[in-house]
Design a protein around this motif. Sequence first.
Motif: not given
Lengths: 298, 435
Positions: B25, B28-29, B56-57
Amino acid sequence: MSRFRPPAWFVLLLPAIIILAAVVLVPLILSFYSSFTPYKLTRPETLYKWIGTFNYEKAMKSAHFWAAFGRTVLLLTIALNLEMLMGLGLALLVNKVTYGQRALRTIMMFPMMFSPVLVGFQFKFIFNDNVGLVNNALQSLGLTDRAIPWLVDGQLAFIAILTAEMWSATSVFAILILAGLFAVPRDPIEAAKVDGCTPWQSFRHITLPYVMPFIYIALAIRSLDVARAYDIVQIMTNGGPARRTELLWTLIGRTGYVDAKMGYANAMGYISIFLAIIFTVYFFRKLNAARSELGMAG
Amino acid sequence: MGKHKLKVLLGATALAAVAGYASAAEFDGITLQAKLIGGQQYEGLYGRIAEWEAATGAKVDIISKKNHFELDKEFKSDLAAGTLGWCVGSNHSSFAAQYPNLYTDLTPYLTKEEIAAYVPANIAASRIGDALVMLPRAQFDVSVLYYLKSVYEDADNQAAYKAKTGRDLAPPDTWEEYKEQAIFFADPPNFYGTQYAGKDEAIVGRYYEMVVAEGGQLFNDDWSPAFNSDAGKRALQWFVDLYEAGAVPPGTTSYLWDDLGQGFASGTIALNLDWPGWAGFFNDPDSSKAAGNVGVKVQPAGSSGKRTGWSGHHGFSVTETCENKEAAASLVKWLTNEDSQKLESAGGSLPTRTAVWEYVLETAQSDPYRAEAIAAFQAGAGHAFPAPQTPEWIEATNLIYPELQAAILGDKTVDEALADAAEAVDEMMQENGVY
């Protein structure tokens, strides 16, 4: 208190004015301004440093610039005239064909479909001194036993570039002139035949005057669009070796994008544009004078 | 006791799972935009990006994929227009100095041990001043000597060479010997002794390493031109002599790397100084008529005793304007880690990590040609030096190469050509405010 109301014609024209200003005027003014700065793409802050006419003086004093200028004018003159003559010949031949003319016209357009980059690579290979088609053919036919350096010798390289450029653009002339030939009325030609004119006389005095406006249009379009040959020259020789085939396009392109010196490149560009305008006005006046002497003015 | 062990084990597993989850996470994003070098030999590595994304997201959006010359133009346009929203870019040690403000210093994102795992010379060439502007990938380039074994094994050649020079015919160890042999082997237009890159940065790079091997320098410490010297003249004379003697193809002044590679693969060139990327190509029967007949040797030395060794390497950089530098640095590390370098060097390119060099040498032992090539390149890498680290390098090469060509083609003498080139470079350096 009355509010200012712009005239209706102005309001109606405003969208066009805004678009023109955005896509033509702004870049033009910006590039003209940058030619008075030492603007370097990698150092954006240099755009705000005024250096007056330094770039222009530098270009005016540069022997390389003037050599490239002269070579470009020579290439344009020869290429456009030969393309026009060959295009006219091609159009006259195709016009005579009665069966399969459509297929021929389509085939004629093939070179126009190639991007100039591909044409450059194709002719670079054809004229390669070691593995190229031309040298291999000449050696196989026993016409020469040495590798002719087509892209190295200044004059041969000029011919090689000219060949590539003509291959890709002659059909533009042919297509436009062919359109003109289709528009020539049959009656005067038949009347001329009846009156005993030779084929040359009827071509010279009937067909050609009808086709002339199309030739002028083709010349005008091609002279504006001929700088597309930049890609061909860039791939084939990139102005080299030893600046033997350096044209304005390769010189300005390298200065602007590889050396990142946009200010100097723009100055060279503007000198060329101003000179081109002056030449055009001069020749146009000469042409008009000649036409009025021949009683063709109007 | 057994229960206790189980507890520890369970605890450790849970920790690892949490750590794994945390790292999954970590970014993330986040979406990173990247501008990477394209081309068959470079693409294999990009397959690993998906693994980094899964770990790693984060997401990677490759918004541009071009060769380095095209990328270079794009970076310059981006700098001019301020369109620097992207984060990760391919870089090259020969180009890096041109954009000193584009990329961020990666030192804060790496430990000392992590940096020490790369070959020190490659790390040194990845710096501008003190800033580590890129991490080197397994695309290190230095040129060594490729030669056709058959011309050395030919009994007639051996006898004729012995009669001519009094020495045995063997692959050359000095550039003087190289020239002599190239002229000896040449039989134009069917066979040439050698060839060289003849334009753009390529010929200036070759000239640069020859000047160094002759004991000179291209630039003084203040970046004023230093090549209009005895060493510089001797170096240029070498190119001129080969051309005048017809030992190189007449079109060599328009050749770049592809032309040279194809030329040697056609089996019509005896000696060829070339890059590691060609090693497999030259010995592949599908692509090369020279396959099975190629010898590889460390590059020759100049009259000063120094060997040539103009080198460069590819790398990845993170932009100064990147909003997620940490994530970007993590991607750059991933693309240059041991597994990535092993993957890339399996294709024949040279690594820039000490551990991967050892791995490559070990795996090459079963293939004699590959072992010979790797040994030559490892020896060659020991003499490597980068292109001059100045933002003016490419602009200087554009002023120098037409003059080198003019001397080679006989338009100017060596003295005239170098004097003109030095004057032009001096003027440019002053105009650019270098001194």
